[in-house]
Design a protein around this motif. Structure first.
Motif, PDB file in Angstrom:
ATOM      1  N   ALA A   7       0.831  -1.206   0.000  1.00  0.00           N
ATOM      2  CA  ALA A   7       0.000   0.000   0.000  1.00  0.00           C
ATOM      3  C   ALA A   7       0.865   1.256   0.000  1.00  0.00           C
ATOM      4  O   ALA A   7       0.555   2.246  -0.691  1.00  0.00           O
ATOM      5  CB  ALA A   7      -0.925  -0.014   1.204  1.00  0.00           C
ATOM      6  N   GLU A   8       1.946   1.229   0.751  1.00  0.00           N
ATOM      7  CA  GLU A   8       2.839   2.385   0.791  1.00  0.00           C
ATOM      8  C   GLU A   8       3.513   2.602  -0.566  1.00  0.00           C
ATOM      9  O   GLU A   8       3.684   3.741  -1.017  1.00  0.00           O
ATOM     10  CB  GLU A   8       3.870   2.207   1.894  1.00  0.00           C
ATOM     11  N   ASP A   9       3.884   1.501  -1.207  1.00  0.00           N
ATOM     12  CA  ASP A   9       4.477   1.622  -2.553  1.00  0.00           C
ATOM     13  C   ASP A   9       3.456   2.218  -3.519  1.00  0.00           C
ATOM     14  O   ASP A   9       3.789   3.088  -4.347  1.00  0.00           O
ATOM     15  CB  ASP A   9       4.930   0.245  -3.053  1.00  0.00           C
ATOM     16  N   ILE A  61       3.543   5.898  -5.579  1.00  0.00           N
ATOM     17  CA  ILE A  61       3.344   6.052  -7.020  1.00  0.00           C
ATOM     18  C   ILE A  61       2.214   7.041  -7.291  1.00  0.00           C
ATOM     19  O   ILE A  61       2.304   7.917  -8.176  1.00  0.00           O
ATOM     20  CB  ILE A  61       3.033   4.684  -7.669  1.00  0.00           C
ATOM     21  N   LEU A  62       1.105   6.889  -6.530  1.00  0.00           N
ATOM     22  CA  LEU A  62      -0.026   7.782  -6.742  1.00  0.00           C
ATOM     23  C   LEU A  62       0.329   9.233  -6.420  1.00  0.00           C
ATOM     24  O   LEU A  62      -0.140  10.168  -7.086  1.00  0.00           O
ATOM     25  CB  LEU A  62      -1.219   7.325  -5.901  1.00  0.00           C
ATOM     26  N   ASP A  70      15.241   6.768 -20.539  1.00  0.00           N
ATOM     27  CA  ASP A  70      16.171   6.929 -19.420  1.00  0.00           C
ATOM     28  C   ASP A  70      16.467   8.415 -19.194  1.00  0.00           C
ATOM     29  O   ASP A  70      16.512   8.891 -18.054  1.00  0.00           O
ATOM     30  CB  ASP A  70      17.470   6.177 -19.699  1.00  0.00           C
ATOM     31  N   ALA A  71      16.665   9.127 -20.275  1.00  0.00           N
ATOM     32  CA  ALA A  71      16.952  10.561 -20.149  1.00  0.00           C
ATOM     33  C   ALA A  71      15.735  11.293 -19.609  1.00  0.00           C
ATOM     34  O   ALA A  71      15.846  12.219 -18.782  1.00  0.00           O
ATOM     35  CB  ALA A  71      17.360  11.138 -21.504  1.00  0.00           C
ATOM     36  N   ALA A  72      14.531  10.862 -20.056  1.00  0.00           N
ATOM     37  CA  ALA A  72      13.305  11.490 -19.559  1.00  0.00           C
ATOM     38  C   ALA A  72      13.149  11.226 -18.065  1.00  0.00           C
ATOM     39  O   ALA A  72      12.767  12.123 -17.285  1.00  0.00           O
ATOM     40  CB  ALA A  72      12.110  10.972 -20.321  1.00  0.00           C
ATOM     41  N   ARG A  73      13.431  10.010 -17.658  1.00  0.00           N
ATOM     42  CA  ARG A  73      13.310   9.668 -16.239  1.00  0.00           C
ATOM     43  C   ARG A  73      14.279  10.494 -15.405  1.00  0.00           C
ATOM     44  O   ARG A  73      13.922  11.040 -14.354  1.00  0.00           O
ATOM     45  CB  ARG A  73      13.567   8.166 -16.033  1.00  0.00           C
ATOM     46  N   THR A  74      15.520  10.637 -15.878  1.00  0.00           N
ATOM     47  CA  THR A  74      16.512  11.418 -15.143  1.00  0.00           C
ATOM     48  C   THR A  74      16.099  12.885 -15.070  1.00  0.00           C
ATOM     49  O   THR A  74      16.220  13.540 -14.024  1.00  0.00           O
ATOM     50  CB  THR A  74      17.890  11.297 -15.824  1.00  0.00           C
ATOM     51  N   PHE A 112      11.690  17.896 -11.082  1.00  0.00           N
ATOM     52  CA  PHE A 112      10.485  17.913 -10.236  1.00  0.00           C
ATOM     53  C   PHE A 112      10.651  17.135  -8.920  1.00  0.00           C
ATOM     54  O   PHE A 112       9.704  16.973  -8.170  1.00  0.00           O
ATOM     55  CB  PHE A 112       9.303  17.316 -11.006  1.00  0.00           C
ATOM     56  N   ASP A 113      11.863  16.681  -8.685  1.00  0.00           N
ATOM     57  CA  ASP A 113      12.160  15.979  -7.433  1.00  0.00           C
ATOM     58  C   ASP A 113      11.328  14.695  -7.276  1.00  0.00           C
ATOM     59  O   ASP A 113      10.862  14.339  -6.202  1.00  0.00           O
ATOM     60  CB  ASP A 113      11.932  16.899  -6.233  1.00  0.00           C
ATOM     61  N   PHE A 114      11.070  13.990  -8.404  1.00  0.00           N
ATOM     62  CA  PHE A 114      10.436  12.678  -8.349  1.00  0.00           C
ATOM     63  C   PHE A 114      11.450  11.643  -7.881  1.00  0.00           C
ATOM     64  O   PHE A 114      12.651  11.756  -8.172  1.00  0.00           O
ATOM     65  CB  PHE A 114       9.909  12.267  -9.728  1.00  0.00           C
ATOM     66  N   SER A 115      10.956  10.619  -7.238  1.00  0.00           N
ATOM     67  CA  SER A 115      11.842   9.478  -6.928  1.00  0.00           C
ATOM     68  C   SER A 115      12.031   8.665  -8.197  1.00  0.00           C
ATOM     69  O   SER A 115      11.331   8.861  -9.206  1.00  0.00           O
ATOM     70  CB  SER A 115      11.224   8.605  -5.845  1.00  0.00           C
ATOM     71  N   GLU A 116      12.946   7.725  -8.142  1.00  0.00           N
ATOM     72  CA  GLU A 116      13.228   6.895  -9.320  1.00  0.00           C
ATOM     73  C   GLU A 116      11.998   6.086  -9.715  1.00  0.00           C
ATOM     74  O   GLU A 116      11.682   5.962 -10.901  1.00  0.00           O
ATOM     75  CB  GLU A 116      14.405   5.972  -9.032  1.00  0.00           C
ATOM     76  N   GLU A 117      11.279   5.534  -8.710  1.00  0.00           N
ATOM     77  CA  GLU A 117      10.098   4.717  -9.002  1.00  0.00           C
ATOM     78  C   GLU A 117       8.992   5.581  -9.604  1.00  0.00           C
ATOM     79  O   GLU A 117       8.312   5.172 -10.557  1.00  0.00           O
ATOM     80  CB  GLU A 117       9.594   4.031  -7.724  1.00  0.00           C
TER      81      GLU A 117
END
Length: 814
Positions: free
Chosen positions: A375-377, A381-382, A406-410, A416-421
């Motif tokens: 649920a925390e995971d 994501i949400l 990969d470049a978009a994810r980085t 925007f300070d998103f986590s990797e997941e």
């Protein structure tokens, strides 16, 4: 030393020297623990042995659930053997078969299709012919196993992982029970009713200090799949309190006196129905059970029905008791032994349920932790998706301007300070997810996930909340699978004793001079007319003669007095029942008689009243009275009843109250009547006082107790078969130790007096001759005349035969 020499000695240096007894001891212990922990005993947590657990897990992995098609049993056995249980396929199949038998398992875990055996002991069809799938209840044992609720270990070849225990949503150890023999120990746990188990477990959850008695308010006792009755509650309590006990399990049957039949509808647990019917038939054929005319097994798929038809006039109580003693009642020995932390332990009811509760707490805790992490995971994501929707134009623009994912994810992580997941998930999102409706659904889901997280954290942070989850889930199982109790608990009215198997009836007991003894039902002898020869009642061996015949009820306790003044205690039914023509059994097998010692008189202890006495008379005319209480504790070797002179013998005995008169009859035809009060009460070792003054060569033949209001007659029978009746009031009372009056003439025709008895007109006489002829006549058929007469012929005898004894069958027993 050269290097070659060192190399040669290297293997020898690795040899470890041990004592062979130490190695044997350790090897045997290792083997024993392997059998105990890995084969024969169930785990207290899920109630399963390894083979049961592996079969269910293999079916789970195969996808053979309760809502799929049945699968060939050979396929299930093959997968179980190949992946988890490297033992014989027949052993695995036998286990699978038992889990599908509704007469073996209270709640079967396998839904079988095909021939899976029967209560008659018929084996199941070969595994290639049968099919199986999991029963819905079995899925409750495996539920949540994929949520890291239990530990897993490598299988036998390290290819796969198998569970050490199943999550077990139900307390299966007590639910279906278990049996097994390990090394030096065994287990035998009876099955129980699911609803009762759930109620007791929930009660223990809320009341950890409760007692076994409290739990038994919910669990009445074991509940066997074949029904039946458990006799008595004390044994159940003992088994629950200590983990060990012996339960008497009785078949369910109905006695129909009007139809003359006994119908058996349920058998004790684990009884082979066909074998029960066969054993009953064998006992009927061998004469061990009398009164059965027909035996039918009318059982079908709807249940057991064994019909025992009785003969007309059969004693239905005796037949019932014999069936109970030999066939319809068995003992279930409870040994509540299970593995606790890998060690065998005998458990009480409370301990068994407590270990299950501890297991479920661990399962629910680990499941909650697993679900919380999931649920925390999802919440994480949400949160990323909601943040992306808030900056949707900038996010889309950034992704469009990057060379690859990969470049978009980085870029998303940096801008925007998103986590990797979160960044990885956003990159994979479809454009359709950016609609306003999709955004609303994400917000609703996020709220639901947050509620789930709050709930799971409350469960993990509160023992009370966790226990309520366990209780709620148990209640769900009860709602889905509960059924009515099959086994009844009945009060213990005592075990069937040998006495219960003996019909209560009047018997004739015959004794010979050489101390052969037997009994026969009185009803075997029909009344005849006076003067007849009778029929064969015994067949004495050569040079032996019948000496005594007496009547007794088969359930009477008898005091058997001997000519030497000893007394023994004996139950009538202990005397073997034999046919008329049988010789009998040596009395020494029943009574410890000395050489030359013979039984001469018998009284029933059922006749004893308060302050009554045993009154005895000897051959030489001595009389004594001894209180009945002195004959209460009689050793198997007998006790002294009277001290006799060397030339004297005890001849007759009666029970008196001290208020009446005594009539003594002699062989020469004399009688004397005197007040019983003239004979003082004395101890067992006393000789007694003189009762009658005997003429030369005369001896006492019998004694009768009477009183002034006695309406009976004195029956006198001579050795040649003649006799008469005379009213007792014709014998006037005299002082003790007189010569008496003439009663009957003892000339050559009559011979000497054999015995005298007090009788009514309606009484029956059973007369026995020395050569074994027996005759039964009505006492009223013997003429009533005065004293000093010859009498009439009562029994016709051969020239060399004599009357040995006469006994009276009172009119009230007719």
């Amino acid at each position: 030393m050269s290097s070659d020499a060192n190399d040669a000695n290297a293997p020898a240096e690795r040899i470890e020297h041990v004592r062979i007894e130490d190695e044997m001891e350790q090897s045997y212990i290792d083997y024993a623990m392997s059998v105990i922990a890995g084969r024969a005993l169930p785990d207290v947590r899920d109630g399963l042995k390894p083979v049961h657990r592996r079969i269910l897990y293999a079916m789970h992995e195969m996808g053979v659930s309760s809502n799929t098609a049945h699968r060939k049993s050979s396929s299930i056995v093959g997968d179980t053997m190949g992946d988890y249980h490297p033992h014989g396929g027949s052993a695995i199949y036998d286990t699978l078969v038992r889990m599908a038998q509704d007469f073996s398992m209270r709640y079967p875990l396998i839904d079988g299709q095909g021939n899976f055996g029967s209560m008659d002991g018929d084996p199941a069809a070969a595994m290639r012919y049968t099919e199986a799938r999991m029963d819905p209840l079995a899925e409750e044992l495996l539920k949540d196993i994929e949520k890291d609720t239990v530990d897993f270990s490598s299988n036998y070849d390290d290819r796969l992982q198998e569970p050490d225990v199943l999550p077990s949503k139900v307390p299966n150890l007590l639910l279906n029970g278990s049996s097994g023999i390990a090394v030096g120990m065994s287990t035998n746990i009876p099955p129980h009713n699911l609803g009762e188990l759930v109620d007791a477990t929930v009660h223990l959850l809320g009341n950890p200090d409760c007692t076994v008695e409290d739990l038994m308010e919910h669990i009445k006792g074991p509940d066997f799949p074949t029904g039946g009755n458990i006799v008595g509650r004390d044994a159940i309590y003992s088994a629950y309190a200590t983990g060990r006990g012996r339960l008497r399990v009785r078949a369910e049957y109905e006695v129909d006196p009007e139809e003359g039949r006994i119908v058996i509808s349920e058998l004790p647990y684990q009884e082979n129905k066909a074998r029960v019917v066969e054993r009953i038939a064998d006992d009927v054929n061998e004469g061990k059970i009398e009164g059965i005319s027909d035996l039918r097994d009318e059982s079908d798929r709807n249940g057991v029905r064994i019909v025992v038809e009785l003969k007309r006039g059969a004693n239905i109580d005796v037949v019932e008791n014999r069936l109970l003693d030999h066939h319809l009642e068995s003992t279930f020995g409870v040994i509540n032994l299970a593995l606790v932390d890998g060690q065998p332990k005998v458990l009480s009811l409370k301990e068994s349920l407590q270990h299950y509760i501890d297991h479920r707490r661990e399962v629910v805790r680990r499941r909650s932790e697993y679900d919380l992490a999931e649920a925390e995971d999802r919440a994480h994501i949400l949160e990323g998706r909601l943040k992306a929707l808030e900056n949707v134009e900038d996010v889309v623009e950034l992704i469009r301007n990057r060379e690859d994912r990969d470049a978009a994810r980085t870029g998303l992580q940096e801008s925007f300070d998103f986590s990797e997941e979160q960044a990885a998930h956003i990159v994979r999102m479809q454009l359709g997810s950016l609609t306003s409706m999709e955004a609303a659904e994400i917000e609703d889901e996020y709220e639901d996930v947050q509620n789930t997280i709050d709930y799971l954290e409350s469960v993990l942070n509160s023992r009370e909340k966790l226990d309520s989850v366990i209780a709620d889930e148990l209640q769900e199982v009860k709602d889905d699978y509960d059924d009515d109790r099959r086994t009844s608990i009945i009060e213990d009215e005592g075990q069937v004793t040998h006495e219960d198997l003996i019909p209560e009836e009047d018997c004739v007991v015959v004794i010979t001079e050489d101390d052969y003894i037997k009994r026969m039902p009185v009803e075997n002898f029909d009344p005849q007319n006076r003067g007849g020869k009778g029929i064969i009642g015994a067949d004495p061996k050569e040079n032996d003669r019948v000496s005594k015949v007496f009547r007794a009820n088969s359930h009477d306790y008898l005091l058997c007095f001997t000519n030497q003044g000893q007394v023994y205690r004996l139950k009538t039914y202990e005397i073997p029942e034999m046919s008329r023509t049988a010789r009998g059994k040596s009395a020494i097998n029943l009574i410890d008689l000395d050489d030359g010692e013979e039984l001469t008189a018998v009284v029933s202890t059922d006749e004893f009243g308060d302050d009554e006495c045993i009154t005895m008379v000897t051959r030489n005319g001595y009389v004594k009275r001894t209180c009945c209480s002195e004959f209460e504790n009689i050793l198997s070797t007998g006790i002294i009843a009277a001290k006799l002179e060397d030339s004297d013998e005890l001849i007759d005995v009666d029970v008196t109250d001290g208020t009446g008169d005594l009539v003594i009859a002699t062989e020469a035809g004399m009688t004397i009547r005197f007040s019983e009060s003239e004979v003082s009460e004395m101890g067992r070792s006393a000789r007694g006082v003189n009762g009658i003054k005997l003429q030369d060569d005369d001896k006492v033949a019998a004694m009768v107790a009477t009183d002034d209001d006695d309406p009976r007659s004195l029956l006198t029978v001579t050795e040649h078969g003649f006799g008469k009746r005379t009213k007792l009031d014709e014998y006037r009372t005299q002082s003790r130790y007189g010569k008496g009056l003439i009663d009957i003439k003892t000339d050559d025709r009559n011979g000497r007096v054999s015995t005298a008895k007090a009788v009514t007109d309606e009484d029956h006489l059973v007369i026995m001759s020395e050569q074994g002829q027996i005759m039964r006549i009505r006492a009223g058929d013997v003429s009533q005349v005065g004293r000093n007469t010859k009498g009439v012929t009562i029994m016709g005898l051969e020239e060399d035969d004599r009357v040995a004894s006469v006994t009276v069958v009172p009119a009230e027993t007719e």
